[in-house]
Design a protein around this motif. Structure first.
Motif, mmCIF file in Angstrom:
data_model
loop_
_atom_site.group_PDB
_atom_site.id
_atom_site.type_symbol
_atom_site.label_atom_id
_atom_site.label_comp_id
_atom_site.label_asym_id
_atom_site.label_seq_id
_atom_site.Cartn_x
_atom_site.Cartn_y
_atom_site.Cartn_z
ATOM 1 N N LEU A 1 0.907 -1.262 0.065
ATOM 2 C CA LEU A 1 -0.044 0.045 0.020
ATOM 3 C C LEU A 1 0.851 1.435 -0.124
ATOM 4 C CD1 LEU A 1 -2.864 1.440 0.377
ATOM 5 C CD2 LEU A 1 -2.503 1.323 2.793
ATOM 6 N N ALA A 2 1.955 1.183 0.769
ATOM 7 C CA ALA A 2 2.710 2.327 1.066
ATOM 8 C C ALA A 2 3.415 2.658 -0.481
ATOM 9 C CB ALA A 2 3.798 2.092 2.108
ATOM 10 N N GLN A 3 3.700 1.926 -1.284
ATOM 11 C CA GLN A 3 4.474 2.163 -2.469
ATOM 12 C C GLN A 3 3.598 2.842 -3.519
ATOM 13 O OE1 GLN A 3 5.441 -1.902 -3.750
ATOM 14 N NE2 GLN A 3 7.190 -1.950 -2.742
ATOM 15 N N GLY A 4 2.029 3.076 -3.237
ATOM 16 C CA GLY A 4 1.519 3.514 -3.921
ATOM 17 C C GLY A 4 1.260 5.176 -3.745
ATOM 18 N N PHE A 5 2.021 5.568 -2.499
ATOM 19 C CA PHE A 5 2.083 7.300 -2.184
ATOM 20 C C PHE A 5 3.357 7.986 -2.297
ATOM 21 C CE2 PHE A 5 -1.371 4.918 0.044
ATOM 22 C CZ PHE A 5 -2.423 5.838 -0.070
ATOM 23 N N ARG A 6 3.573 8.901 -2.626
ATOM 24 C CA ARG A 6 4.778 9.622 -2.890
ATOM 25 C C ARG A 6 5.440 10.138 -1.626
ATOM 26 N NH1 ARG A 6 3.496 13.018 -8.347
ATOM 27 N NH2 ARG A 6 3.359 11.264 -9.565
ATOM 28 N N ARG A 7 4.556 10.274 -0.510
ATOM 29 C CA ARG A 7 5.112 10.951 0.608
ATOM 30 C C ARG A 7 4.335 10.225 1.840
ATOM 31 N NH1 ARG A 7 6.116 17.003 0.608
ATOM 32 N NH2 ARG A 7 6.217 16.557 2.816
ATOM 33 N N VAL A 8 5.003 10.166 2.834
ATOM 34 C CA VAL A 8 4.471 9.420 4.021
ATOM 35 C C VAL A 8 3.206 10.099 4.552
ATOM 36 C CG1 VAL A 8 4.884 8.950 6.500
ATOM 37 C CG2 VAL A 8 6.583 8.598 4.974
ATOM 38 N N GLU A 9 3.215 11.394 4.283
ATOM 39 C CA GLU A 9 2.048 12.149 4.968
ATOM 40 C C GLU A 9 0.723 11.654 4.124
ATOM 41 O OE1 GLU A 9 4.909 13.655 4.024
ATOM 42 O OE2 GLU A 9 5.618 14.689 5.907
ATOM 43 N N HIS A 10 0.940 11.430 3.097
ATOM 44 C CA HIS A 10 -0.270 11.056 1.939
ATOM 45 C C HIS A 10 -0.586 9.790 2.507
ATOM 46 C CE1 HIS A 10 1.522 13.877 -1.241
ATOM 47 N NE2 HIS A 10 0.744 14.453 -0.590
ATOM 48 N N LEU A 11 -0.015 8.884 2.844
ATOM 49 C CA LEU A 11 -0.163 7.481 3.319
ATOM 50 C C LEU A 11 -0.891 7.453 4.809
ATOM 51 C CD1 LEU A 11 -0.100 4.402 3.463
ATOM 52 C CD2 LEU A 11 2.128 4.577 4.414
ATOM 53 N N LEU A 12 -0.450 8.578 5.743
ATOM 54 C CA LEU A 12 -0.930 8.650 6.925
ATOM 55 C C LEU A 12 -2.420 9.311 6.741
ATOM 56 C CD1 LEU A 12 1.941 9.861 8.944
ATOM 57 C CD2 LEU A 12 1.106 7.580 9.069
ATOM 58 N N GLU A 13 -2.482 10.357 5.702
ATOM 59 C CA GLU A 13 -3.839 10.784 5.379
ATOM 60 C C GLU A 13 -4.880 9.836 5.025
ATOM 61 O OE1 GLU A 13 -3.554 13.911 2.736
ATOM 62 O OE2 GLU A 13 -2.150 15.146 4.152
ATOM 63 N N HIS A 14 -4.527 9.007 4.344
ATOM 64 C CA HIS A 14 -5.375 7.748 3.376
ATOM 65 C C HIS A 14 -5.661 7.008 4.787
ATOM 66 C CE1 HIS A 14 -6.688 4.775 0.969
ATOM 67 N NE2 HIS A 14 -6.089 3.804 1.720
ATOM 68 N N ALA A 15 -4.470 6.537 5.709
ATOM 69 C CA ALA A 15 -5.059 5.759 6.918
ATOM 70 C C ALA A 15 -5.995 6.506 7.769
ATOM 71 C CB ALA A 15 -3.786 5.469 7.623
ATOM 72 N N ALA A 16 -5.947 7.776 7.972
ATOM 73 C CA ALA A 16 -6.823 8.455 8.948
ATOM 74 C C ALA A 16 -8.277 8.375 8.471
ATOM 75 C CB ALA A 16 -6.331 9.949 9.103
ATOM 76 N N LEU A 17 -8.521 8.633 7.025
ATOM 77 C CA LEU A 17 -9.711 8.489 6.435
ATOM 78 C C LEU A 17 -10.213 6.995 6.541
ATOM 79 C CD1 LEU A 17 -9.202 10.667 3.168
ATOM 80 C CD2 LEU A 17 -10.561 11.147 5.111
ATOM 81 N N ALA A 18 -9.247 6.108 6.385
ATOM 82 C CA ALA A 18 -10.201 4.670 6.521
ATOM 83 C C ALA A 18 -10.259 4.440 7.894
ATOM 84 C CB ALA A 18 -8.653 3.589 6.087
#
Length: 154
Positions: free
Chosen positions: A16-33
């Motif tokens: 999943l993390a490979q689909g994001f350019r920045r850690v912040e984007h991954l964390l935002e995605h996780a927060a929405l989930a």
């Protein structure tokens, strides 16, 4: 068994993390989930990855962006695993699963996911989402939307 499950979860997180350019984007995605503490989620829209759902959990499931290079991903090393995820996602719906895709995305044309072709025809409903001009066959919930889209030439 628990260690194997944890390794599997870690592998999914890495993928999943490979689909994001920045850690912040991954964390935002996780927060929405995730929901707010104490939130039950009934009668609310829940956003989650296909990896996170288990069992027949939802009356309706919406699966957006089922396009080649997105699902399965262009960098996917394991298309069979993504096929399994497609099956899991479809079977989360108790009543209806809706798949969407675009003909045009991010400056170029796109194609529907190969996984859509694997769904038996008797389990499909034609609609304006498929780019056809015939009216949608539905229970009437979408009649007004269809009329508005037809008026706009879509």
């Amino acid at each position: 068994d628990e260690a194997a499950t944890q390794r599997e979860n870690l592998a999914e997180l890495i993928e999943l993390a490979q689909g994001f350019r920045r850690v912040e984007h991954l964390l935002e995605h996780a927060a929405l989930a995730g929901g707010a503490p104490g939130e039950k989620g009934r009668d609310r829209v829940q956003l989650m990855t296909m990896h996170r759902s288990k069992g027949l959990e939802f009356r309706d499931v919406f699966l957006p962006a089922w396009e080649e290079a997105i699902f399965p991903g262009a960098m996917s090393c394991n298309p069979e695993e993504e096929r399994r995820l497609a099956y899991v996602a479809l079977t989360r719906a108790m009543e209806q699963a809706t798949i969407t895709f675009c003909d045009y995305r991010q400056g170029g044309s796109s194609r529907p996911s190969r996984f859509i072709d694997e769904i038996p025809l008797e389990n499909r409903v034609s609609s304006w989402n498929l780019g056809r001009n015939e009216p949608r066959q539905s229970d009437g919930r979408w009649r007004q939307v269809d009329q508005e889209l037809n008026a706009l030439g879509l």
